[in-house]
Design a protein around this motif. Structure first.
Motif, PDB file in Angstrom:
ATOM      1  N   VAL A  81      -1.206   3.653  -0.593  1.00 46.94           N
ATOM      2  CA  VAL A  81      -1.405   2.199  -0.576  1.00 46.94           C
ATOM      3  C   VAL A  81      -0.202   1.506  -1.202  1.00 46.94           C
ATOM      4  O   VAL A  81       0.286   0.492  -0.696  1.00 46.94           O
ATOM      5  CB  VAL A  81      -2.712   1.823  -1.309  1.00 46.94           C
ATOM      6  CG1 VAL A  81      -2.789   0.330  -1.562  1.00 46.94           C
ATOM      7  CG2 VAL A  81      -3.908   2.304  -0.521  1.00 46.94           C
ATOM      8  N   ARG A  82       0.308   2.057  -2.300  1.00 45.48           N
ATOM      9  CA  ARG A  82       1.436   1.437  -2.989  1.00 45.48           C
ATOM     10  C   ARG A  82       2.717   1.493  -2.148  1.00 45.48           C
ATOM     11  O   ARG A  82       3.486   0.542  -2.125  1.00 45.48           O
ATOM     12  CB  ARG A  82       1.665   2.113  -4.332  1.00 45.48           C
ATOM     13  CG  ARG A  82       2.489   1.277  -5.277  1.00 45.48           C
ATOM     14  CD  ARG A  82       2.610   1.912  -6.605  1.00 45.48           C
ATOM     15  NE  ARG A  82       3.219   3.237  -6.414  1.00 45.48           N
ATOM     16  CZ  ARG A  82       3.250   4.189  -7.318  1.00 45.48           C
ATOM     17  NH1 ARG A  82       2.713   3.978  -8.477  1.00 45.48           N
ATOM     18  NH2 ARG A  82       3.814   5.342  -7.085  1.00 45.48           N
ATOM     19  N   LYS A  83       2.933   2.592  -1.438  1.00 44.12           N
ATOM     20  CA  LYS A  83       4.141   2.713  -0.617  1.00 44.12           C
ATOM     21  C   LYS A  83       4.103   1.802   0.596  1.00 44.12           C
ATOM     22  O   LYS A  83       5.111   1.228   0.977  1.00 44.12           O
ATOM     23  CB  LYS A  83       4.306   4.160  -0.136  1.00 44.12           C
ATOM     24  CG  LYS A  83       4.958   5.061  -1.114  1.00 44.12           C
ATOM     25  CD  LYS A  83       5.148   6.436  -0.481  1.00 44.12           C
ATOM     26  CE  LYS A  83       5.780   7.394  -1.456  1.00 44.12           C
ATOM     27  NZ  LYS A  83       5.949   8.740  -0.865  1.00 44.12           N
ATOM     28  N   GLY A  86       0.613  -2.949   3.087  1.00 46.00           N
ATOM     29  CA  GLY A  86       0.371  -3.769   4.266  1.00 46.00           C
ATOM     30  C   GLY A  86       1.201  -3.375   5.468  1.00 46.00           C
ATOM     31  O   GLY A  86       0.971  -3.841   6.570  1.00 46.00           O
ATOM     32  N   GLU A  87       2.204  -2.532   5.275  1.00 45.91           N
ATOM     33  CA  GLU A  87       2.991  -2.059   6.407  1.00 45.91           C
ATOM     34  C   GLU A  87       2.273  -0.881   7.049  1.00 45.91           C
ATOM     35  O   GLU A  87       1.280  -0.381   6.551  1.00 45.91           O
ATOM     36  CB  GLU A  87       4.375  -1.606   5.918  1.00 45.91           C
ATOM     37  CG  GLU A  87       5.179  -2.696   5.251  1.00 45.91           C
ATOM     38  CD  GLU A  87       6.417  -2.147   4.576  1.00 45.91           C
ATOM     39  OE1 GLU A  87       6.755  -0.979   4.814  1.00 45.91           O
ATOM     40  OE2 GLU A  87       7.027  -2.879   3.808  1.00 45.91           O
ATOM     41  N   ASN A  88       2.789  -0.417   8.138  1.00 44.39           N
ATOM     42  CA  ASN A  88       2.254   0.744   8.854  1.00 44.39           C
ATOM     43  C   ASN A  88       0.770   0.584   9.181  1.00 44.39           C
ATOM     44  O   ASN A  88       0.018   1.537   9.110  1.00 44.39           O
ATOM     45  CB  ASN A  88       2.460   2.036   8.054  1.00 44.39           C
ATOM     46  CG  ASN A  88       3.927   2.342   7.847  1.00 44.39           C
ATOM     47  OD1 ASN A  88       4.767   1.938   8.640  1.00 44.39           O
ATOM     48  ND2 ASN A  88       4.230   3.042   6.783  1.00 44.39           N
ATOM     49  N   VAL A  89       0.371  -0.636   9.513  1.00 41.97           N
ATOM     50  CA  VAL A  89      -1.018  -0.841   9.890  1.00 41.97           C
ATOM     51  C   VAL A  89      -1.286  -0.119  11.202  1.00 41.97           C
ATOM     52  O   VAL A  89      -2.308   0.510  11.379  1.00 41.97           O
ATOM     53  CB  VAL A  89      -1.334  -2.354   9.997  1.00 41.97           C
ATOM     54  CG1 VAL A  89      -2.730  -2.579  10.508  1.00 41.97           C
ATOM     55  CG2 VAL A  89      -1.150  -3.005   8.637  1.00 41.97           C
ATOM     56  N   ARG A  97      -4.260   2.367   9.408  1.00 36.97           N
ATOM     57  CA  ARG A  97      -4.988   1.774   8.287  1.00 36.97           C
ATOM     58  C   ARG A  97      -6.487   1.757   8.574  1.00 36.97           C
ATOM     59  O   ARG A  97      -7.301   2.090   7.736  1.00 36.97           O
ATOM     60  CB  ARG A  97      -4.467   0.366   8.032  1.00 36.97           C
ATOM     61  CG  ARG A  97      -5.245  -0.476   7.032  1.00 36.97           C
ATOM     62  CD  ARG A  97      -5.038  -0.125   5.566  1.00 36.97           C
ATOM     63  NE  ARG A  97      -3.696   0.066   5.144  1.00 36.97           N
ATOM     64  CZ  ARG A  97      -2.878  -0.848   4.653  1.00 36.97           C
ATOM     65  NH1 ARG A  97      -3.277  -2.086   4.549  1.00 36.97           N
ATOM     66  NH2 ARG A  97      -1.673  -0.548   4.263  1.00 36.97           N
ATOM     67  N   ARG A  98      -6.874   1.377   9.789  1.00 35.88           N
ATOM     68  CA  ARG A  98      -8.283   1.308  10.146  1.00 35.88           C
ATOM     69  C   ARG A  98      -8.921   2.700  10.097  1.00 35.88           C
ATOM     70  O   ARG A  98     -10.058   2.850   9.641  1.00 35.88           O
ATOM     71  CB  ARG A  98      -8.440   0.708  11.542  1.00 35.88           C
ATOM     72  CG  ARG A  98      -9.867   0.326  11.841  1.00 35.88           C
ATOM     73  CD  ARG A  98     -10.050  -0.345  13.175  1.00 35.88           C
ATOM     74  NE  ARG A  98      -8.961  -1.247  13.520  1.00 35.88           N
ATOM     75  CZ  ARG A  98      -8.693  -1.629  14.751  1.00 35.88           C
ATOM     76  NH1 ARG A  98      -9.419  -1.197  15.752  1.00 35.88           N
ATOM     77  NH2 ARG A  98      -7.705  -2.447  14.992  1.00 35.88           N
ATOM     78  N   ILE A  99      -8.204   3.713  10.534  1.00 39.26           N
ATOM     79  CA  ILE A  99      -8.724   5.079  10.483  1.00 39.26           C
ATOM     80  C   ILE A  99      -8.909   5.524   9.033  1.00 39.26           C
ATOM     81  O   ILE A  99      -9.936   6.120   8.676  1.00 39.26           O
ATOM     82  CB  ILE A  99      -7.806   6.043  11.254  1.00 39.26           C
ATOM     83  CG1 ILE A  99      -7.886   5.755  12.748  1.00 39.26           C
ATOM     84  CG2 ILE A  99      -8.167   7.492  10.976  1.00 39.26           C
ATOM     85  CD1 ILE A  99      -6.883   6.517  13.589  1.00 39.26           C
ATOM     86  N   SER A 100      -7.940   5.242   8.182  1.00 35.67           N
ATOM     87  CA  SER A 100      -8.043   5.621   6.760  1.00 35.67           C
ATOM     88  C   SER A 100      -9.231   4.952   6.094  1.00 35.67           C
ATOM     89  O   SER A 100      -9.994   5.595   5.368  1.00 35.67           O
ATOM     90  CB  SER A 100      -6.762   5.254   6.015  1.00 35.67           C
ATOM     91  OG  SER A 100      -5.673   5.961   6.523  1.00 35.67           O
ATOM     92  N   VAL A 105     -14.782   4.956   3.889  1.00 35.28           N
ATOM     93  CA  VAL A 105     -16.085   4.305   3.925  1.00 35.28           C
ATOM     94  C   VAL A 105     -17.141   5.248   4.491  1.00 35.28           C
ATOM     95  O   VAL A 105     -18.265   5.333   3.977  1.00 35.28           O
ATOM     96  CB  VAL A 105     -16.026   2.987   4.730  1.00 35.28           C
ATOM     97  CG1 VAL A 105     -17.407   2.419   5.005  1.00 35.28           C
ATOM     98  CG2 VAL A 105     -15.174   1.969   3.992  1.00 35.28           C
ATOM     99  N   GLY A 106     -16.805   5.994   5.532  1.00 30.06           N
ATOM    100  CA  GLY A 106     -17.748   6.941   6.122  1.00 30.06           C
ATOM    101  C   GLY A 106     -18.143   8.049   5.156  1.00 30.06           C
ATOM    102  O   GLY A 106     -19.322   8.428   5.093  1.00 30.06           O
ATOM    103  N   THR A 107     -17.187   8.555   4.400  1.00 25.98           N
ATOM    104  CA  THR A 107     -17.487   9.605   3.425  1.00 25.98           C
ATOM    105  C   THR A 107     -18.389   9.077   2.313  1.00 25.98           C
ATOM    106  O   THR A 107     -19.386   9.710   1.960  1.00 25.98           O
ATOM    107  CB  THR A 107     -16.192  10.190   2.833  1.00 25.98           C
ATOM    108  OG1 THR A 107     -15.364  10.664   3.902  1.00 25.98           O
ATOM    109  CG2 THR A 107     -16.483  11.326   1.879  1.00 25.98           C
ATOM    110  N   VAL A 108     -18.063   7.908   1.776  1.00 22.58           N
ATOM    111  CA  VAL A 108     -18.882   7.317   0.721  1.00 22.58           C
ATOM    112  C   VAL A 108     -20.277   7.000   1.253  1.00 22.58           C
ATOM    113  O   VAL A 108     -21.291   7.273   0.585  1.00 22.58           O
ATOM    114  CB  VAL A 108     -18.208   6.057   0.136  1.00 22.58           C
ATOM    115  CG1 VAL A 108     -19.147   5.300  -0.781  1.00 22.58           C
ATOM    116  CG2 VAL A 108     -16.935   6.439  -0.606  1.00 22.58           C
ATOM    117  N   LEU A 109     -20.349   6.462   2.452  1.00 20.32           N
ATOM    118  CA  LEU A 109     -21.642   6.148   3.064  1.00 20.32           C
ATOM    119  C   LEU A 109     -22.474   7.416   3.288  1.00 20.32           C
ATOM    120  O   LEU A 109     -23.682   7.415   3.045  1.00 20.32           O
ATOM    121  CB  LEU A 109     -21.437   5.410   4.378  1.00 20.32           C
ATOM    122  CG  LEU A 109     -22.685   4.891   5.080  1.00 20.32           C
ATOM    123  CD1 LEU A 109     -23.382   3.852   4.207  1.00 20.32           C
ATOM    124  CD2 LEU A 109     -22.314   4.292   6.425  1.00 20.32           C
TER     125      LEU A 109
END
Length: 166
Positions: A81-83, A86-89, A97-100, A105-109
């Motif tokens: 996230v720090r590197k 907002g880039e490499n979306v 980014r959406r896959i990550s 979220v899926g694992t926590v859910l």
């Protein structure tokens, strides 16, 4: 005289392979020692049960390995996230980014759902009833989530292998 390899000059695959082989070696040695040294020691309270001598070492190794893995996962996520900031979306038309976010979220859910749906029925452990609902649900959560993630991984492999046609 052979030079000591500087870890900073290794590729990610070389470094991960070496760490993997070291971990496999440590695990094999630890489990071999567990089975060889004092495995048949009788349990003090009930001689019908055995109390292997190195059980504590094995449990502590698994605890340390689990927390080290969680720590490295969090460190990797924070670094990523720090590197990127907002880039490499989208990378090569793949919404990275959406896959990550979906994986986290899926694992926590899945943890939350399997904890909520886990059974609290008492178990017989060493001839005694175990009724602690928190630990029963926690064990059920890890078992259920593991099985769910294995099914998802197999599904992803099957999907990926059938869709990759050149």
């Amino acid at each position: 005289m052979k030079k000591i390899v500087d870890l900073r000059h290794l590729t990610a695959m070389q470094l991960s392979s070496r760490i993997f082989y070291i971990l496999i070696g440590v695990i094999v040695v630890l489990f071999a020692l567990f089975w060889i040294i004092g495995y048949d020691m009788p349990y003090d309270d009930n001689p019908d049960y055995s109390a292997p001598l190195l059980t504590d070492a094995l449990i502590w190794f698994m605890i340390v390995l689990t927390f080290a893995t969680l720590g490295l996962a969090v460190l990797g996520a924070v670094n990523g996230v720090r590197k990127n900031k907002g880039e490499n979306v989208v990378v090569n038309n793949v919404p990275a980014r959406r896959i990550s976010v979906a994986v986290v979220v899926g694992t926590v859910l899945s943890f939350v759902l399997t904890y909520a749906l886990s059974s609290t029925d008492a178990l017989m452990v060493n001839g005694e009833r175990f009724t602690d609902t928190f630990w029963l649900r926690t064990a059920g959560m890890f078992i259920g989530t593991s099985l769910l993630l294995i099914v998802v991984a197999v599904g992803a492999i099957v999907y990926g292998s059938t869709r990759y046609i050149r």
